[in-house]
Design an enzyme around this catalytic site. Structure first.
Site, PDB file in Angstrom:
ATOM      1  N   ASP A  11       0.873  -1.174   0.000  1.00  0.00           N
ATOM      2  CA  ASP A  11       0.000   0.000   0.000  1.00  0.00           C
ATOM      3  C   ASP A  11       0.907   1.219   0.000  1.00  0.00           C
ATOM      4  OD1 ASP A  11      -1.580   2.157   0.691  1.00  0.00           O
ATOM      5  OD2 ASP A  11      -2.650   1.099   2.266  1.00  0.00           O
ATOM      6  N   ASN A  25      -6.658  12.746 -10.556  1.00  0.00           N
ATOM      7  CA  ASN A  25      -7.391  13.179 -11.757  1.00  0.00           C
ATOM      8  C   ASN A  25      -7.137  14.673 -11.949  1.00  0.00           C
ATOM      9  OD1 ASN A  25      -9.387  14.654 -10.186  1.00  0.00           O
ATOM     10  ND2 ASN A  25     -10.174  12.634  -9.615  1.00  0.00           N
ATOM     11  N   GLY A  33      -9.800   4.811  -5.716  1.00  0.00           N
ATOM     12  CA  GLY A  33      -8.536   4.086  -5.867  1.00  0.00           C
ATOM     13  C   GLY A  33      -7.443   4.631  -4.972  1.00  0.00           C
ATOM     14  N   VAL A  34      -6.261   4.711  -5.531  1.00  0.00           N
ATOM     15  CA  VAL A  34      -5.108   5.125  -4.743  1.00  0.00           C
ATOM     16  C   VAL A  34      -5.237   6.593  -4.316  1.00  0.00           C
ATOM     17  CG1 VAL A  34      -3.602   5.748  -6.684  1.00  0.00           C
ATOM     18  CG2 VAL A  34      -2.605   4.860  -4.584  1.00  0.00           C
ATOM     19  N   ASP A  35      -5.887   7.401  -5.135  1.00  0.00           N
ATOM     20  CA  ASP A  35      -6.120   8.811  -4.823  1.00  0.00           C
ATOM     21  C   ASP A  35      -6.922   8.933  -3.525  1.00  0.00           C
ATOM     22  OD1 ASP A  35      -6.268  11.542  -5.118  1.00  0.00           O
ATOM     23  OD2 ASP A  35      -7.545  11.514  -6.904  1.00  0.00           O
ATOM     24  N   SER A 118      -2.604   4.869 -13.943  1.00  0.00           N
ATOM     25  CA  SER A 118      -3.573   4.657 -15.035  1.00  0.00           C
ATOM     26  C   SER A 118      -4.084   3.229 -15.198  1.00  0.00           C
ATOM     27  CB  SER A 118      -3.023   5.118 -16.404  1.00  0.00           C
ATOM     28  OG  SER A 118      -3.083   6.505 -16.550  1.00  0.00           O
ATOM     29  N   THR A 119      -3.542   2.273 -14.437  1.00  0.00           N
ATOM     30  CA  THR A 119      -3.941   0.879 -14.697  1.00  0.00           C
ATOM     31  C   THR A 119      -5.127   0.417 -13.842  1.00  0.00           C
ATOM     32  OG1 THR A 119      -2.390  -0.127 -13.133  1.00  0.00           O
ATOM     33  CG2 THR A 119      -1.571   0.286 -15.351  1.00  0.00           C
ATOM     34  N   GLY A 120      -5.725   1.328 -13.089  1.00  0.00           N
ATOM     35  CA  GLY A 120      -6.928   0.988 -12.329  1.00  0.00           C
ATOM     36  C   GLY A 120      -8.148   1.505 -13.071  1.00  0.00           C
ATOM     37  N   TYR A 122      -8.580   4.049 -14.806  1.00  0.00           N
ATOM     38  CA  TYR A 122      -8.322   4.643 -16.122  1.00  0.00           C
ATOM     39  C   TYR A 122      -8.070   3.596 -17.210  1.00  0.00           C
ATOM     40  CZ  TYR A 122      -8.318   9.505 -14.487  1.00  0.00           C
ATOM     41  OH  TYR A 122      -8.685  10.730 -13.995  1.00  0.00           O
TER      42      TYR A 122
HETATM   43  P1  ADP Z   1      -6.018   5.387 -12.233  1.00  0.00           P
HETATM   44  O1  ADP Z   1      -7.270   6.222 -12.193  1.00  0.00           O
HETATM   45  O2  ADP Z   1      -4.785   6.198 -12.592  1.00  0.00           O
HETATM   46  O3  ADP Z   1      -6.179   4.155 -13.046  1.00  0.00           O
HETATM   47  P2  ADP Z   1      -6.392   3.914  -9.719  1.00  0.00           P
HETATM   48  O4  ADP Z   1      -6.211   4.433  -8.356  1.00  0.00           O
HETATM   49  O5  ADP Z   1      -7.776   3.513 -10.132  1.00  0.00           O
HETATM   50  O6  ADP Z   1      -5.754   5.005 -10.695  1.00  0.00           O
HETATM   51  O7  ADP Z   1      -5.440   2.656  -9.941  1.00  0.00           O
HETATM   52  C1  ADP Z   1      -4.074   2.743 -10.114  1.00  0.00           C
HETATM   53  C2  ADP Z   1      -3.415   1.535  -9.492  1.00  0.00           C
HETATM   54  O8  ADP Z   1      -3.269   1.747  -8.100  1.00  0.00           O
HETATM   55  C3  ADP Z   1      -4.188   0.220  -9.629  1.00  0.00           C
HETATM   56  O9  ADP Z   1      -3.245  -0.802  -9.939  1.00  0.00           O
HETATM   57  C4  ADP Z   1      -4.754   0.003  -8.233  1.00  0.00           C
HETATM   58  O10 ADP Z   1      -4.918  -1.372  -7.960  1.00  0.00           O
HETATM   59  C5  ADP Z   1      -3.642   0.578  -7.397  1.00  0.00           C
HETATM   60  N1  ADP Z   1      -3.953   0.974  -6.009  1.00  0.00           N
HETATM   61  C6  ADP Z   1      -5.132   1.262  -5.433  1.00  0.00           C
HETATM   62  N2  ADP Z   1      -4.955   1.600  -4.139  1.00  0.00           N
HETATM   63  C7  ADP Z   1      -3.614   1.520  -3.894  1.00  0.00           C
HETATM   64  C8  ADP Z   1      -2.767   1.728  -2.760  1.00  0.00           C
HETATM   65  N3  ADP Z   1      -3.270   2.114  -1.569  1.00  0.00           N
HETATM   66  N4  ADP Z   1      -1.415   1.547  -2.906  1.00  0.00           N
HETATM   67  C9  ADP Z   1      -0.894   1.168  -4.078  1.00  0.00           C
HETATM   68  N5  ADP Z   1      -1.628   0.968  -5.178  1.00  0.00           N
HETATM   69  C10 ADP Z   1      -2.967   1.127  -5.095  1.00  0.00           C
END
Ligand code: ADP
Length: 174
Positions: A11, A25, A33-35, A118-120, A122
Site C-alpha cells: 500500500d 485526476n 482508488g489510490v487517490d 492509469s492501470t486501475g 483509467y
Molecule cells: P487510475 O485512475 O490512474 O487508473 P487507480 O487508483 O484507479 O488510478 O489505480 C491505479 C493503481 O493503483 C491500480 O493498480 C490500483 O490497484 C492501485 N492501487 C489502489 N490503491 C492503492 C494503494 N493504496 N497503494 C498502491 N496501489 C494502489
C-alpha cells in the site's frame, strides 16, 4: 541498478519516502482508488492544499506536503485515460513518470514510491503500462544520480508478477 529500483507489493500510503506519487485526476480534488487512499491517510489538509493548485493536465505533475502520511510529500500526476492506445496514451504515461521524477529532483527528493498509474479506473493495460513505467524510470535514474531509490508499489500479486517479468527484460536481472 545497484538497488535503486525496488518492485514490491503493498500500500503506497504506508511508504516512508521523500515522496509518494498519487494517480490523481485533473481536478486534484480527490477520487477513488489510490487517490482516495492517499487523501484518507494524509487527512483534510492535503485537500486544502490541492484546492490552491488549480488542477493539473494529463501527463504533468504537481507537489504538495504529505501531512499525516509517513511520506514527506505527495507528487500528484494525472495519468491518461485508456482509449485503445492510439490517442497518445503511451507518451502521456511516460510523461507522468518523467515529470514526477523531475519534480522530485528539483525539490531535492531522493526516494520516491509510485503506484501503477492509469492501470486501475483509467483502464490502461498493465502489460503495456509496466514496461513504459520501468523504462522511463530507468532513464531518469541514469540521468540523475540524486534520485537514490524508486519503489514500484504493486497493489496485487498479479501486477507484481507483470512488473517483475518486464523488469527482467529492461534491467537484465529483474
Ligand atoms: P487510475 O485512475 O490512474 O487508473 P487507480 O487508483 O484507479 O488510478 O489505480 C491505479 C493503481 O493503483 C491500480 O493498480 C490500483 O490497484 C492501485 N492501487 C489502489 N490503491 C492503492 C494503494 N493504496 N497503494 C498502491 N496501489 C494502489
Amino acid at each position: 541498478m545497484d538497488g535503486r529500483v525496488v518492485i514490491t507489493k503493498g500500500d503506497v500510503t504506508a511508504f516512508e519516502v521523500d515522496a509518494v506519487v498519487n494517480a490523481a485526476n485533473k481536478t486534484l480534488l480527490g477520487g477513488g482508488g489510490v487517490d482516495g487512499a492517499i487523501h484518507r491517510a494524509a487527512g483534510p489538509q492535503l485537500l486544502e492544499e490541492c484546492r490552491t493548485l488549480g488542477g493539473c493536465e494529463t501527463g504533468q505533475a504537481k507537489i504538495t506536503g504529505g501531512y499525516r502520511l509517513p511520506a514527506r510529500h505527495v507528487i500528484h500526476t494525472v495519468g491518461p485515460v485508456w482509449h485503445g492506445g492510439d490517442r497518445g496514451e503511451d507518451a502521456l504515461l511516460a510523461a507522468c513518470y518523467r515529470n514526477s521524477l523531475a519534480l522530485a529532483a528539483e525539490n531535492g527528493l531522493a526516494t520516491v514510491a509510485f503506484p501503477s498509474i492509469s492501470t486501475g479506473a483509467y483502464g490502461f493495460p498493465i502489460r503495456r503500462a509496466a514496461p513504459i513505467a520501468l523504462r522511463t524510470v530507468r532513464e531518469a535514474l541514469e540521468a540523475d544520480p540524486s534520485l537514490r531509490k524508486v519503489y514500484f508499489v504493486c497493489f496485487s500479486e498479479g501486477d507484481m508478477e507483470v512488473y517483475l517479468e518486464e523488469a527482467k527484460e529492461i534491467f537484465g536481472e529483474g
